[in-house]
Scaffold this motif. Structure first.
Motif, PDB file in Angstrom:
ATOM      1  N   GLU A 131     -57.958  15.197  26.577  1.00 43.53           N
ATOM      2  CA  GLU A 131     -56.582  14.702  26.665  1.00 43.53           C
ATOM      3  C   GLU A 131     -56.211  13.913  25.415  1.00 43.53           C
ATOM      4  O   GLU A 131     -55.074  14.012  24.918  1.00 43.53           O
ATOM      5  N   LEU A 132     -57.156  13.122  24.881  1.00 47.15           N
ATOM      6  CA  LEU A 132     -56.885  12.358  23.671  1.00 47.15           C
ATOM      7  C   LEU A 132     -56.652  13.279  22.480  1.00 47.15           C
ATOM      8  O   LEU A 132     -55.718  13.060  21.680  1.00 47.15           O
ATOM      9  N   ALA A 133     -57.471  14.325  22.344  1.00 52.66           N
ATOM     10  CA  ALA A 133     -57.302  15.264  21.229  1.00 52.66           C
ATOM     11  C   ALA A 133     -55.928  15.939  21.295  1.00 52.66           C
ATOM     12  O   ALA A 133     -55.245  16.089  20.268  1.00 52.66           O
ATOM     13  N   SER A 134     -55.503  16.345  22.492  1.00 54.53           N
ATOM     14  CA  SER A 134     -54.191  16.980  22.648  1.00 54.53           C
ATOM     15  C   SER A 134     -53.064  16.002  22.332  1.00 54.53           C
ATOM     16  O   SER A 134     -52.071  16.356  21.676  1.00 54.53           O
ATOM     17  N   GLN A 135     -53.241  14.759  22.763  1.00 50.38           N
ATOM     18  CA  GLN A 135     -52.200  13.763  22.510  1.00 50.38           C
ATOM     19  C   GLN A 135     -52.096  13.439  21.020  1.00 50.38           C
ATOM     20  O   GLN A 135     -50.997  13.247  20.498  1.00 50.38           O
ATOM     21  N   GLU A 136     -53.234  13.353  20.337  1.00 51.51           N
ATOM     22  CA  GLU A 136     -53.201  13.092  18.898  1.00 51.51           C
ATOM     23  C   GLU A 136     -52.508  14.238  18.155  1.00 51.51           C
ATOM     24  O   GLU A 136     -51.798  14.013  17.166  1.00 51.51           O
ATOM     25  N   LEU A 137     -52.694  15.464  18.634  1.00 49.28           N
ATOM     26  CA  LEU A 137     -52.011  16.605  18.027  1.00 49.28           C
ATOM     27  C   LEU A 137     -50.497  16.495  18.225  1.00 49.28           C
ATOM     28  O   LEU A 137     -49.723  16.728  17.280  1.00 49.28           O
ATOM     29  N   ARG A 138     -50.070  16.103  19.429  1.00 51.63           N
ATOM     30  CA  ARG A 138     -48.645  15.942  19.668  1.00 51.63           C
ATOM     31  C   ARG A 138     -48.057  14.828  18.805  1.00 51.63           C
ATOM     32  O   ARG A 138     -46.918  14.929  18.323  1.00 51.63           O
ATOM     33  N   ALA A 139     -48.838  13.766  18.598  1.00 51.99           N
ATOM     34  CA  ALA A 139     -48.363  12.667  17.758  1.00 51.99           C
ATOM     35  C   ALA A 139     -48.204  13.110  16.305  1.00 51.99           C
ATOM     36  O   ALA A 139     -47.230  12.747  15.630  1.00 51.99           O
ATOM     37  N   ARG A 140     -49.130  13.919  15.812  1.00 50.92           N
ATOM     38  CA  ARG A 140     -49.027  14.407  14.427  1.00 50.92           C
ATOM     39  C   ARG A 140     -47.828  15.340  14.267  1.00 50.92           C
ATOM     40  O   ARG A 140     -47.136  15.318  13.250  1.00 50.92           O
ATOM     41  N   LEU A 141     -47.594  16.185  15.265  1.00 49.96           N
ATOM     42  CA  LEU A 141     -46.444  17.094  15.186  1.00 49.96           C
ATOM     43  C   LEU A 141     -45.124  16.310  15.155  1.00 49.96           C
ATOM     44  O   LEU A 141     -44.203  16.638  14.389  1.00 49.96           O
ATOM     45  N   ALA A 142     -45.043  15.272  15.996  1.00 54.11           N
ATOM     46  CA  ALA A 142     -43.832  14.456  16.004  1.00 54.11           C
ATOM     47  C   ALA A 142     -43.638  13.760  14.662  1.00 54.11           C
ATOM     48  O   ALA A 142     -42.510  13.610  14.182  1.00 54.11           O
ATOM     49  N   PHE A 143     -44.738  13.358  14.029  1.00 59.14           N
ATOM     50  CA  PHE A 143     -44.648  12.693  12.731  1.00 59.14           C
ATOM     51  C   PHE A 143     -44.179  13.657  11.645  1.00 59.14           C
ATOM     52  O   PHE A 143     -43.349  13.302  10.789  1.00 59.14           O
ATOM     53  N   THR A 144     -44.706  14.900  11.661  1.00 61.71           N
ATOM     54  CA  THR A 144     -44.305  15.877  10.637  1.00 61.71           C
ATOM     55  C   THR A 144     -42.845  16.282  10.791  1.00 61.71           C
ATOM     56  O   THR A 144     -42.212  16.712   9.822  1.00 61.71           O
ATOM     57  N   ARG A 145     -42.305  16.162  12.004  1.00 59.97           N
ATOM     58  CA  ARG A 145     -40.896  16.493  12.225  1.00 59.97           C
ATOM     59  C   ARG A 145     -39.964  15.317  11.892  1.00 59.97           C
ATOM     60  O   ARG A 145     -38.752  15.409  12.089  1.00 59.97           O
ATOM     61  N   GLU A 146     -40.571  14.218  11.422  1.00 60.90           N
ATOM     62  CA  GLU A 146     -39.824  13.034  11.004  1.00 60.90           C
ATOM     63  C   GLU A 146     -38.967  12.468  12.131  1.00 60.90           C
ATOM     64  O   GLU A 146     -37.883  11.927  11.915  1.00 60.90           O
TER      65      GLU A 146
END
Length: 240
Positions: free
Chosen positions: A18-33
């Motif tokens: 769950e942590l790995a999936s959440q970190e991926l979602r956080a990175r995607l949100a960051f790249t979308r500014e």
């Protein structure tokens, strides 16, 4: 000892996924500014990191290591493999290979003096031996108990600690194997302290001893007189 808890291990692996999936979602949100979305996803990831750390901390306790070189006693180790244990159940007794410890029963009046003197020296006189042995106070339990500290210390074993019968409903809740031991409890709660004997003299388990401690805790004459009078009055009432 290596313990196994499949539920705890599965919970740890699940929280890591769950942590790995959440970190991926956080990175995607960051790249979308998307700043607000990225902050929200990061907050969720931080909460999951704490959850993972909690699971890891618990799983780490499944490996039990001895704090010093010693000997395991009172257990048949060859029969322990594959056995189920409940949380908090005793696995084995463990003692030092050299020397020995003294278990001390403290009444509530003496407990503050001993607690203030941890790591301080005291003297131990073993019954039947004329020598006074030096020792160091190593520990005082945080709570008083009515459980039998040691049968030899109780009145039934010729010791100084008075007993009383356990209430019928309390005794009935015990297993059949322990009903005999659970029929009595200490009349007054006592604290348990441990002292390490600084000698190589061979002793047998269960030998009785008395300890003497020079307290470092200040006490005025009035408090001392009140304490001694209360102790005498309690003893007189019990004997009467």
């Amino acid at each position: 000892f290596e313990l196994r808890n499949d539920d705890a291990t599965a919970a740890l692996e699940r929280s890591r996924v769950e942590l790995a999936s959440q970190e991926l979602r956080a990175r995607l949100a960051f790249t979308r500014e998307n700043v607000s979305a990225a902050q929200a996803e990061q907050a969720k990831a931080e909460a999951l990191r704490k959850t993972v750390a909690q699971h890891e901390s618990y799983v780490a306790t499944l490996q039990i290591r001895a704090p010093f070189a010693g000997r395991v006693t009172a257990r048949e180790l060859d029969r322990m493999q594959g056995t189920f244990y409940r949380a908090g159940e005793e696995l084995a007794h463990f003692g030092r290979a050299d020397g020995c410890d003294v278990r001390i029963a403290l009444d509530q009046e003496d407990e503050p003096h001993f607690r203030a003197s941890i790591e301080q020296p005291l003297r131990v006189r073993v019954e039947g031996m004329g020598t006074v042995f030096p020792a160091k106070l190593s520990r005082v339990e945080s709570r008083a108990t009515r459980e039998l500290i040691d049968p030899a210390l109780t009145a039934l074993g010729g010791g100084p600690l008075a007993l009383r019968r356990v209430e019928a409903d309390s005794a009935a809740s015990q297993n059949d194997d322990s009903k005999g031991a659970a029929a009595y409890e200490l009349a007054e709660p006592h604290f348990v302290a441990l002292a390490r004997l600084a000698t190589d003299e061979p002793f047998c388990a269960g030998q009785m001893a008395r300890v003497k401690l020079h307290s470092t805790r200040a006490e005025n004459l009035w408090e001392l007189a009140q304490s001694r009078f209360a102790r005498w009055l309690k003893t007189y009432t019990v004997r009467t």
